[in-house]
Design a protein around this motif. Structure first.
Motif, PDB file in Angstrom:
ATOM      1  N   ASP A 140       0.785  -1.240  -0.405  1.00  0.00           N
ATOM      2  CA  ASP A 140       0.251   0.753  -0.127  1.00  0.00           C
ATOM      3  C   ASP A 140       0.859   1.188  -0.113  1.00  0.00           C
ATOM      4  O   ASP A 140       2.121   1.106   0.245  1.00  0.00           O
ATOM      5  N   TYR A 141       0.065   2.310  -0.538  1.00  0.00           N
ATOM      6  CA  TYR A 141       0.806   3.483   0.047  1.00  0.00           C
ATOM      7  C   TYR A 141       0.750   4.231   1.774  1.00  0.00           C
ATOM      8  O   TYR A 141      -0.615   4.087   1.521  1.00  0.00           O
ATOM      9  N   ARG A 142       1.297   5.412   2.011  1.00  0.00           N
ATOM     10  CA  ARG A 142       0.893   5.963   3.194  1.00  0.00           C
ATOM     11  C   ARG A 142       1.620   7.446   2.495  1.00  0.00           C
ATOM     12  O   ARG A 142       2.571   7.820   2.410  1.00  0.00           O
ATOM     13  N   ASP A 143       0.720   8.049   3.751  1.00  0.00           N
ATOM     14  CA  ASP A 143       1.726   9.665   3.353  1.00  0.00           C
ATOM     15  C   ASP A 143       2.390   9.477   4.253  1.00  0.00           C
ATOM     16  O   ASP A 143       3.052   9.036   5.416  1.00  0.00           O
ATOM     17  N   TYR A 144       3.238  10.578   3.792  1.00  0.00           N
ATOM     18  CA  TYR A 144       5.099  10.496   4.328  1.00  0.00           C
ATOM     19  C   TYR A 144       4.930  11.168   5.614  1.00  0.00           C
ATOM     20  O   TYR A 144       4.137  12.356   5.934  1.00  0.00           O
ATOM     21  N   VAL A 145       5.465  10.780   7.010  1.00  0.00           N
ATOM     22  CA  VAL A 145       5.556  11.828   8.336  1.00  0.00           C
ATOM     23  C   VAL A 145       7.026  11.924   8.621  1.00  0.00           C
ATOM     24  O   VAL A 145       7.669  11.042   7.954  1.00  0.00           O
ATOM     25  N   PRO A 146       7.234  12.432   8.804  1.00  0.00           N
ATOM     26  CA  PRO A 146       8.433  12.772   9.562  1.00  0.00           C
ATOM     27  C   PRO A 146       8.716  11.690  10.630  1.00  0.00           C
ATOM     28  O   PRO A 146       8.011  11.331  10.975  1.00  0.00           O
ATOM     29  N   GLY A 147      10.197  10.849   9.649  1.00  0.00           N
ATOM     30  CA  GLY A 147      10.826   9.768  10.711  1.00  0.00           C
ATOM     31  C   GLY A 147      11.221   8.730  10.064  1.00  0.00           C
ATOM     32  O   GLY A 147      11.834   7.887   9.665  1.00  0.00           O
ATOM     33  N   ASP A 148       9.667   8.608   8.865  1.00  0.00           N
ATOM     34  CA  ASP A 148       9.774   7.889   8.381  1.00  0.00           C
ATOM     35  C   ASP A 148      11.796   7.028   7.463  1.00  0.00           C
ATOM     36  O   ASP A 148      11.728   8.249   6.910  1.00  0.00           O
ATOM     37  N   ASP A 149      11.622   6.206   7.404  1.00  0.00           N
ATOM     38  CA  ASP A 149      12.642   5.817   6.533  1.00  0.00           C
ATOM     39  C   ASP A 149      12.651   6.426   4.660  1.00  0.00           C
ATOM     40  O   ASP A 149      11.625   5.810   4.616  1.00  0.00           O
ATOM     41  N   LEU A 150      14.200   6.721   4.168  1.00  0.00           N
ATOM     42  CA  LEU A 150      13.579   7.695   3.838  1.00  0.00           C
ATOM     43  C   LEU A 150      13.792   6.766   2.150  1.00  0.00           C
ATOM     44  O   LEU A 150      13.713   6.851   1.034  1.00  0.00           O
ATOM     45  N   ARG A 151      13.944   5.274   2.559  1.00  0.00           N
ATOM     46  CA  ARG A 151      14.099   4.959   1.622  1.00  0.00           C
ATOM     47  C   ARG A 151      13.141   3.947   1.067  1.00  0.00           C
ATOM     48  O   ARG A 151      12.959   3.433   0.095  1.00  0.00           O
ATOM     49  N   PHE A 152      12.473   4.216   1.541  1.00  0.00           N
ATOM     50  CA  PHE A 152      10.451   3.988   0.952  1.00  0.00           C
ATOM     51  C   PHE A 152       9.630   4.549   0.644  1.00  0.00           C
ATOM     52  O   PHE A 152       8.775   4.705   0.364  1.00  0.00           O
ATOM     53  N   ILE A 153       9.797   5.951   0.205  1.00  0.00           N
ATOM     54  CA  ILE A 153       9.577   7.131  -0.204  1.00  0.00           C
ATOM     55  C   ILE A 153       9.764   6.633  -1.757  1.00  0.00           C
ATOM     56  O   ILE A 153       9.879   6.537  -2.431  1.00  0.00           O
TER      57      ILE A 153
END
Lengths: 293, 670
Positions: A46-59
């Motif tokens: 799935d997708y979800r909105d990015y929130v700060p702290g998320d692993d940037l590799r999965f953007i």
């Protein structure tokens, strides 16, 4: 002994299988099993909105380029699974040719092998009276000899007291996983309470109900004093054809009652006997019931 | 049936014998050393037998068929040792002839059941107890014998024959039945029954006679027959019966009727009974009668002038035999008599016979004496065509075969001639005709005789007359100083009236001479009417004849119809065919009651069938009968027998043991 419990041709066929659970559990290690948790696998979820702290590799950078918004790609986590084989090792399992215990050991070896080769955590626990003799938690193909060794040394003994034994098992194993109970369910205090204890946990439970041919169709006649192998309880009967007919009906009712009990509560039930081929049981019956694929 | 014990064992031995079943029970519990078998768990076994406590005594017993069988075998052996035997009755013999009385007295009812039914029941029971190879026949008898079933060993056929048994109102005559039976048992003797088969060898048989014993002693030798008499009925049964009922003119009156009845008491106590006389539904008269024990009472009912028709007399009493409590009599419609006057010419007589009143009573035919020589006369005389034939100064012709006068089958009136028969004193060599006396003086008249009713002969002079011989049974109607002038005498059911003087005479040359002044006196037509009424059978026809059941009714009816109809009391119509002349014989007279003869919907005659049989009405059964010179005492036909049952008990015990053995070896379920 490994040869006896796991013949090469069986091993060959088992290697293609893996354990399946109808429930998705948290594993402790990354395994080969999908988890409810989203994580690092190759399977997009799935997708979800990015929130700060998320692993940037999965953007999802391609999405950002098109939409100018940051979305995080979620993947299904792959985990290992807890697989418990509960073996009834009471004295009553020491009957039949092969004995019910021997048959149960073979089945446990086969299922354990499937779990080990797929990286699941496998534990075999022998129920003897109210005590539980547990093998160490095994993982990986390298543990197969240890599993076989444990199974090999199992000897029957003690009465069947499923309820206290399973309670003990539940207390010792709080986690979730697949439980395969191999037993004749010949517990004079009843098997229902024992299964209810298991149900209280979130185990995916399979009950393999094994009876020997001597129990299904006893070759008895005359005035007999039947001695219980477990508790030396005696029953005096005069076996006639009519009595045998009634006994067979009772056995049938017993198995039906167990099946109904399990089915109603979401437990998978397999009634079998000690002459059934283990390979057949695993590859056909348990596959039909969804334990292996 | 009853059981009898006759054990060969003494008390001590019995104690031992009774110890056997107890021993079996003990051994059964002791012997139960069960084989021990180890099973994984008794859980399932206990579940199966949770409703039965294996160790309880009852379960042990219930679950063990072998024990039961052993106990059963022991019980059967004990039963055999008891010496049980069945005591019953059986008909001993190989050939039986059941003679069953169905006469009127067998219709007597005792304790709510007719005797003939009891006899049938006894016979059915006897058939049941015959040996399987025995044969029997069934004969029902009254005054005739009817073979209901000839010799057979088929019990259904015998029973069916017995069920067909019907009571009759006939008399009892054992003779006929014995002839049939002995004809079958004794070769060389003829039986009357067509179904009788010739018996080549003497075959002795047992004659089982079921009767109340009310019959005359039959004079038939029994030969090979062994009689056994089974009395049916009780010795003290009483009965009241009407033994006579007649309708007649009261003496001295020709315009009225009276019924005369006799009621008899066949019992040891006097009885009171109400006798009712009815005509159809109308009660004419009723009288209460006191009938003495063993005696009879007469009763007269004055009827006055009544229309023709049947009368019924009924006794209101509930006695053993109902058949004789009702009797019937009949006043028939007047019928004209056929009268033949054979005369050379007699004007006064012809005039007197042709008056209007005489014309109502008779149909006159006048012929000359030459007619007597014709075949027509011979035929008419033998056929009974006429009721009255008047021979005026002529005589019946001589029969060529018998050389005797051919008197017609009718009443006759002879004027101036006496029949040349032995009865009237005719002998070869005796002067004939009797000598004439001149001017006989009448000195006496039999005024009480119907022929002389209201006949006053005073002032009657007679020129000459002869003294009439008086035959046996004859009655002098006119007595003169010279002897009897007019005599009436019976002849085989007919009456011959002989008058010793003529009314007119002819002298030589044909001159008619009056020989008496009687025809001009009023008494002459009165006498003619009496003659027509009495000799013309008008009286007899009016009073219907009463017949016994089964008796042939020989009806004499003036009609041109070839066939009439008889309506029996139960409404059945029987054709009545002319036999010869005006004679119509009727055979089906088995029912009691009034029979009606119908000619094209018109009743021309009634006749009655009544029991009127003292022997049948006396229903006190006899328990000993006489057959020829042999006295047969009533006894049970079936003889008591004893059949031991111990063999069967032993055989059964053996069978049980075999079953027990099979059960033991095969473990059959139960």
């Amino acid at each position: 002994m490994t040869q006896v419990l796991l013949p090469p041709e069986l091993v060959t066929r088992l290697e293609r299988l893996h354990l399946v659970t109808r429930k998705v559990f948290h594993g402790r290690f990354k395994g080969e099993r999908r988890s409810r948790r989203k994580g690092q696998s190759v399977e997009f979820a799935d997708y979800r909105d990015y929130v700060p702290g998320d692993d940037l590799r999965f953007i999802d950078w391609n999405g950002y380029a098109r939409l100018d918004r940051l979305y995080l790609k979620l993947f299904l986590e792959e985990e290992d699974i807890h697989f418990y084989v509960l073996l009834d090792a009471s004295e009553s399992m020491n009957f039949g040719e092969p004995t019910k215990l021997q048959w149960a050991v073979r089945l446990a070896a086969a299922l354990g092998f499937v779990g080990l080769v797929r990286g699941d955590r496998v534990s075999v626990q022998a129920l003897r009276g109210s005590s539980v003799e547990a093998s160490p938690v095994l993982r990986g193909r390298v543990s197969v000899p240890r599993l076989v060794e444990f199974l090999d040394q199992l000897a029957p003994g003690g009465p069947t007291e499923l309820a206290p034994a399973l309670k003990r098992f539940c207390l010792a194993n709080s986690g979730k996983g697949i439980v395969v109970l191999i037993s004749d369910l010949l517990d004079k205090s009843g098997y229902q309470d024992a299964l209810r204890t298991l149900l209280a946990r979130e185990f995916d439970i399979y009950v393999v109900h094994v009876l020997s041919q001597e129990e299904l169709d006893p070759d008895l006649s005359g005035d007999l004093r039947l001695l219980d192998a477990e508790d030396a309880d005696a029953a005096e009967v005069t076996v006639t054809a009519g009595l045998l007919r009634r006994y067979r009906q009772t056995v049938e009712n017993f198995r039906n009652a167990a099946r109904v009990f399990c089915t109603r509560r979401g437990l998978a039930y397999l009634g079998t006997d000690n002459t059934a081929a283990v390979e057949d049981v695993v590859l056909r019956h348990l596959r039909q019931r969804g334990l292996v694929q | 049936m009853n059981l009898q014990l006759d054990s060969p064992l003494s008390g001590a031995l019995w104690a031992l014998a009774l110890a056997v079943p107890i021993g079996i029970l003990l051994l059964y519990f002791l012997k139960l050393r069960r084989r021990e078998v180890e099973v994984p768990s008794t859980y399932l076994w206990l579940r199966m037998i949770e409703d039965m406590h294996v160790n309880s005594l009852w379960q042990r017993l219930r679950r063990n068929l072998l024990l039961f069988l052993q106990l059963l075998a022991a019980a059967l052996v004990l039963l055999a040792l008891l010496g049980v035997s069945w005591r019953g009755t059986r008909l001993v013999g190989e050939r039986f002839i059941f003679l069953i009385d169905v006469s009127a007295s067998m219709s007597a009812t005792e304790q709510g059941r007719a005797r003939w039914e009891r006899a049938r029941q006894e016979a059915l029971a006897a058939v049941d107890q015959m040996d399987s190879d025995a044969v029997a026949m069934v004969v029902a008898f009254s005054d005739r014998a009817e073979v209901l079933q000839s010799f057979t060993d088929s019990r259904p056929a015998l029973k069916e024959a017995l069920r067909r048994l019907q009571p009759t109102a006939r008399r009892t005559r054992l003779r006929e039945a014995l002839l049939v039976a002995s004809g079958l048992a004794n070769p060389g003797r003829l039986a009357n029954d067509p179904t009788d088969v010739p018996v080549p060898d003497p075959l002795p048989a047992t004659l089982v006679l079921l009767s109340d014993g009310r019959f005359p002693v039959p004079d038939v030798p029994l030969g090979n027959l062994t009689p056994r008499f089974l009395p049916v009925g009780e010795e003290k049964t009483w009965n009241l019966a009407i033994t006579a009922l007649q309708v007649d003119r009261p003496p001295g009156r020709s315009d009225a009727w009276q019924a005369f009845a006799q009621v008899e008491n066949f019992g040891s106590e006097p009885r009171r009974v109400l006798a009712e006389l009815r005509r159809g539904q109308v009660l004419l008269d009723a009288q209460e009668l006191e009938v003495p024990a063993e005696g009879a009472t007469s009763v007269v009912f004055d009827l006055g002038q009544i229309e023709p028709g049947p009368l019924e007399l009924k006794l209101r009493i509930d006695d053993a035999l109902a058949l004789d409590n009702t009797a019937w009599a009949v006043v028939n419609p007047p019928q004209r008599a056929d009268v033949l006057l054979v005369t050379p010419g007699n004007e006064p007589l012809e005039l007197a016979l042709q008056t209007s009143l005489a014309g109502e009573l008779c149909h006159l035919m006048v012929q000359s004496p030459q007619y007597l020589q014709t075949p027509q006369y011979r035929h008419a005389a033998l056929a009974g065509t006429f009721d009255l034939v008047i021979f005026d100064r002529c005589e019946p012709p001589l029969d060529e075969k018998t050389k005797r006068p051919l008197l017609p089958l009718a009443n006759t009136w002879h004027l101036g001639r006496v029949p040349r028969t032995a009865a009237w004193g005719f002998r070869p060599g005796v002067p004939w005709p009797p000598k004439l006396h001149e001017q006989p003086q009448l000195i006496d008249l039999a005024a009480e005789h119907p022929l002389m009713q209201l006949v006053d002969m005073s002032g009657v002079d007679i020129v000459e007359g002869f003294s009439v011989p008086v035959p046996s049974g004859g009655h002098v109607l006119m007595e003169a100083d010279t002897g009897p002038l007019m005599v009436v005498a019976p002849r085989e059911g007919f009456l011959d009236l002989v008058q010793g003087f003529t009314l007119i005479d002819e002298e030589e040359g044909g001159k008619v001479v009056v020989t008496t002044n009687w025809p001009i006196r009023t008494s002459f037509p009165v006498f003619i009417l009496n003659v027509l009424q009495v000799l013309g059978r008008a009286e007899q026809m009016a009073r219907a004849t009463s017949l016994r059941p089964g008796q042939v009714a020989s009806l004499r009816i003036n009609t041109t119809a070839a066939e009439l109809t008889v309506v029996a009391p139960d409404g059945t119509h029987y054709p009545l065919r002319r036999r010869s002349g005006n004679l119509f014989p009727f055979l089906q007279t088995d029912q009691l009651g009034v029979y009606r003869v119908v000619d094209k919907d018109r009743t021309v005659r009634w006749f009655t069938v009544n029991l009127f049989d003292r022997a049948e009405s006396d229903v006190r059964a006899r328990h000993q009968v006489q057959i020829r010179h042999q006295s047969v005492v009533g006894s049970a036909v079936r003889q008591p027998i004893q059949r031991p049952l111990w063999r069967w008990a032993l055989l059964l015990a053996l069978g049980v043991l075999v079953v027990e053995w099979i059960t033991f070896t095969r473990r059959v379920s139960f």
